[in-house]
Design a protein around this motif. Structure first.
Motif, mmCIF file in Angstrom:
data_model
loop_
_atom_site.group_PDB
_atom_site.id
_atom_site.type_symbol
_atom_site.label_atom_id
_atom_site.label_comp_id
_atom_site.label_asym_id
_atom_site.label_seq_id
_atom_site.Cartn_x
_atom_site.Cartn_y
_atom_site.Cartn_z
ATOM 1 N N SER A 202 34.424 20.015 45.084
ATOM 2 C CA SER A 202 32.802 19.199 44.499
ATOM 3 C C SER A 202 31.741 19.161 45.351
ATOM 4 N N ILE A 203 31.726 20.019 46.389
ATOM 5 C CA ILE A 203 31.098 20.398 46.999
ATOM 6 C C ILE A 203 30.888 21.885 47.096
ATOM 7 N N LEU A 204 32.380 22.740 46.950
ATOM 8 C CA LEU A 204 31.877 23.704 46.426
ATOM 9 C C LEU A 204 31.573 24.336 44.986
ATOM 10 N N ALA A 205 31.889 23.894 44.515
ATOM 11 C CA ALA A 205 31.383 23.742 42.813
ATOM 12 C C ALA A 205 30.071 23.507 43.272
ATOM 13 N N ALA A 206 29.230 22.246 43.574
ATOM 14 C CA ALA A 206 28.195 21.759 43.095
ATOM 15 C C ALA A 206 27.286 23.339 44.028
ATOM 16 N N HIS A 207 27.656 24.353 45.268
ATOM 17 C CA HIS A 207 26.965 25.035 45.372
ATOM 18 C C HIS A 207 27.841 26.867 44.961
ATOM 19 N N ASP A 208 28.303 26.841 43.969
ATOM 20 C CA ASP A 208 28.306 28.238 43.242
ATOM 21 C C ASP A 208 29.071 29.003 44.346
ATOM 22 N N GLN A 209 30.547 27.761 44.714
ATOM 23 C CA GLN A 209 30.874 28.996 46.038
ATOM 24 C C GLN A 209 33.333 28.772 45.662
ATOM 25 N N LEU A 210 33.210 27.868 44.502
ATOM 26 C CA LEU A 210 34.112 27.479 44.074
ATOM 27 C C LEU A 210 34.884 28.794 43.309
ATOM 28 N N VAL A 211 33.994 29.323 42.207
ATOM 29 C CA VAL A 211 34.192 30.694 41.383
ATOM 30 C C VAL A 211 35.027 31.734 41.982
ATOM 31 N N PRO A 212 34.045 32.108 43.054
ATOM 32 C CA PRO A 212 34.628 33.309 43.934
ATOM 33 C C PRO A 212 35.595 32.868 44.442
ATOM 34 N N SER A 213 35.614 31.898 45.408
ATOM 35 C CA SER A 213 37.776 31.836 46.012
ATOM 36 C C SER A 213 38.313 31.757 44.227
ATOM 37 N N SER A 214 38.339 31.365 43.407
ATOM 38 C CA SER A 214 39.384 31.091 41.702
ATOM 39 C C SER A 214 39.281 32.515 41.931
ATOM 40 N N GLN A 215 38.438 34.065 41.797
ATOM 41 C CA GLN A 215 38.813 34.684 41.790
ATOM 42 C C GLN A 215 40.115 36.272 42.714
ATOM 43 N N GLU A 216 39.791 35.288 43.790
ATOM 44 C CA GLU A 216 41.049 35.900 44.257
ATOM 45 C C GLU A 216 42.653 35.853 43.624
ATOM 46 N N HIS A 217 42.950 35.104 43.102
ATOM 47 C CA HIS A 217 44.423 34.968 42.561
ATOM 48 C C HIS A 217 44.287 35.483 41.699
ATOM 49 N N ALA A 218 43.809 36.556 40.601
ATOM 50 C CA ALA A 218 43.435 37.430 39.828
ATOM 51 C C ALA A 218 43.201 39.480 40.519
ATOM 52 N N GLU A 219 42.620 38.953 41.914
ATOM 53 C CA GLU A 219 42.886 40.478 42.764
ATOM 54 C C GLU A 219 44.594 39.890 43.439
ATOM 55 N N LEU A 220 44.918 38.683 43.929
ATOM 56 C CA LEU A 220 46.067 39.337 44.753
ATOM 57 C C LEU A 220 46.886 39.573 44.010
ATOM 58 N N LEU A 221 46.842 39.669 42.534
ATOM 59 C CA LEU A 221 47.953 40.342 41.354
ATOM 60 C C LEU A 221 47.951 41.881 41.436
ATOM 61 N N ASP A 222 46.768 41.638 41.432
ATOM 62 C CA ASP A 222 46.446 43.568 41.475
ATOM 63 C C ASP A 222 47.298 43.621 42.368
ATOM 64 N N LEU A 223 46.922 43.528 43.854
ATOM 65 C CA LEU A 223 47.075 44.165 44.709
ATOM 66 C C LEU A 223 48.829 44.241 45.110
ATOM 67 N N ILE A 224 50.115 42.750 44.408
ATOM 68 C CA ILE A 224 51.207 42.869 44.376
ATOM 69 C C ILE A 224 51.158 43.696 43.338
ATOM 70 N N GLU A 225 50.781 44.136 42.422
ATOM 71 C CA GLU A 225 50.815 45.279 41.259
ATOM 72 C C GLU A 225 51.153 46.680 41.595
ATOM 73 N N ALA A 226 49.898 46.659 42.733
ATOM 74 C CA ALA A 226 50.132 48.100 43.305
ATOM 75 C C ALA A 226 50.912 48.293 44.028
ATOM 76 N N GLY A 227 51.796 47.208 44.875
ATOM 77 C CA GLY A 227 52.329 47.226 45.886
ATOM 78 C C GLY A 227 51.464 47.129 47.231
ATOM 79 N N ASP A 228 50.813 47.050 46.966
ATOM 80 C CA ASP A 228 49.757 47.533 48.495
ATOM 81 C C ASP A 228 49.871 45.685 49.738
ATOM 82 N N THR A 229 51.301 45.684 50.095
ATOM 83 C CA THR A 229 51.818 44.426 50.901
ATOM 84 C C THR A 229 50.854 44.028 51.695
ATOM 85 N N ASP A 230 50.119 45.047 52.827
ATOM 86 C CA ASP A 230 48.795 44.465 53.787
ATOM 87 C C ASP A 230 47.576 43.694 52.803
#
Length: 231
Positions: free
Chosen positions: A177-205
Motif C-alpha cells: 500500500s505504501i508503494l502504491a501510494a508513492h507510485d512505486q508499485l507499477v515499476p516493480s510490476s513492469q519487471e514481469h514483462a521484462e523478465l519474459l522478454d529476457l527469457i524469450e531471448a535466452g538471456d540467462t544472465d
C-alpha cells in the motif's frame, strides 16, 4: 468486525463467479499476504461473506483451508485471526524463495521456452501491472502468484512449484500500500514483462539478474513503510 471498521478489507463480490470456493480461498490468501487482513484482528466468516456477497459457508470452509496452510488460526466462537510472523521468519522465507526461484528462472532461460508459451504468460504480466495501476493489492498479489507459479511450472517439477506456493503464501508484504501510494508499485510490476522478454531471448544472465532484483524488492516491502521507503 463492523463494516465501518478501518481494519475491514475491501473484498470483491463473487456472486457471479465460477469455482466460488477456490476464488474465495485465492482472494483471502492474497488478502493475508498483502496485509489487507492483518494479524491481531479477528475476522468472522459472516462479516467477510457479507463483503463477498455470498453465504457464510464457503467463506468458513475457505478460512479452514487457510488454517491448514498455517496462514490463519481459528478463534473459538469468534472467527479467525491471521497468524503473525517475526522478522526472522520473513527473512528466512525470503531467503529460501531466493535460493529456489532465482536459479530456477535462470535454468528456464537456459533450456529455452516456446514463444507460444511466453505469449500465454504475457496476459498475466499485463494483469499484474493493471492491478498495480488500479492499486488493487489483492488482485496484484493473486495474479503475481499465478504468474510466478506458472513460470516455475515450466520446469515440470510439481514439488518445486508447491514448495514455492507454500513459501509465497506464508509471506507478508505489508508495504504494498505504501508503494502504491508513492507510485512505486507499477515499476516493480513492469519487471514481469521484462523478465519474459529476457527469457524469450535466452538471456540467462539478464533473467537471473532481473529475478534477483525482483526478489530483492520483497524484503524491502514486507515490513511496511520503513522498508518501502528504501525502494
Amino acid at each position: 468486525m463492523s463494516v465501518g471498521d478501518p481494519m475491514t478489507p475491501v473484498l470483491p463480490s463473487f456472486s457471479a463467479r465460477r469455482n466460488l470456493r477456490e476464488e474465495i480461498i485465492e482472494t483471502l490468501r492474497a488478502a493475508v499476504i498483502s496485509g489487507q487482513l492483518r494479524p491481531g484482528v479477528v475476522y468472522s466468516a459472516p462479516s467477510l461473506a457479507e463483503q463477498f456477497g455470498v453465504s457464510s459457508t464457503p467463506v468458513r470452509e475457505a478460512m479452514l483451508d487457510l488454517v491448514r496452510e498455517g496462514l490463519v488460526e481459528a478463534v473459538r466462537n469468534k472467527g479467525f485471526r491471521v497468524t503473525e510472523l517475526s522478522e526472522q521468519d520473513l527473512d528466512d522465507i525470503t531467503h529460501l524463495r531466493a535460493l529456489i526461484e532465482i536459479p530456477t528462472v535462470r535454468r528456464i532461460a537456459e533450456d529455452g521456452v516456446d514463444p507460444a508459451v511466453v505469449e500465454r504468460l504475457r496476459p498475466l504480466a499485463a494483469g499484474i501491472e493493471d492491478a498495480a495501476r488500479r492499486q488493487d493489492l489483492i488482485a496484484h498479489v493473486a495474479i503475481d502468484m499465478e504468474f510466478h507459479l506458472t513460470l516455475l511450472g515450466l520446469t515440470g517439477n510439481s514439488y518445486l512449484v508447491e514448495t514455492v506456493r507454500s513459501l509465497r503464501s506464508r509471506s507478508r508484504i505489508y508495504g504494498l500500500s505504501i508503494l502504491a501510494a508513492h507510485d512505486q508499485l507499477v515499476p516493480s510490476s513492469q519487471e514481469h514483462a521484462e523478465l519474459l522478454d529476457l527469457i524469450e531471448a535466452g538471456d540467462t544472465d539478464g533473467a537471473e539478474e532481473l529475478m534477483r532484483r525482483h526478489m530483492g524488492h520483497v524484503r524491502g516491502i514486507w515490513a511496511g513503510e520503513s522498508g518501502a521507503e528504501q525502494h
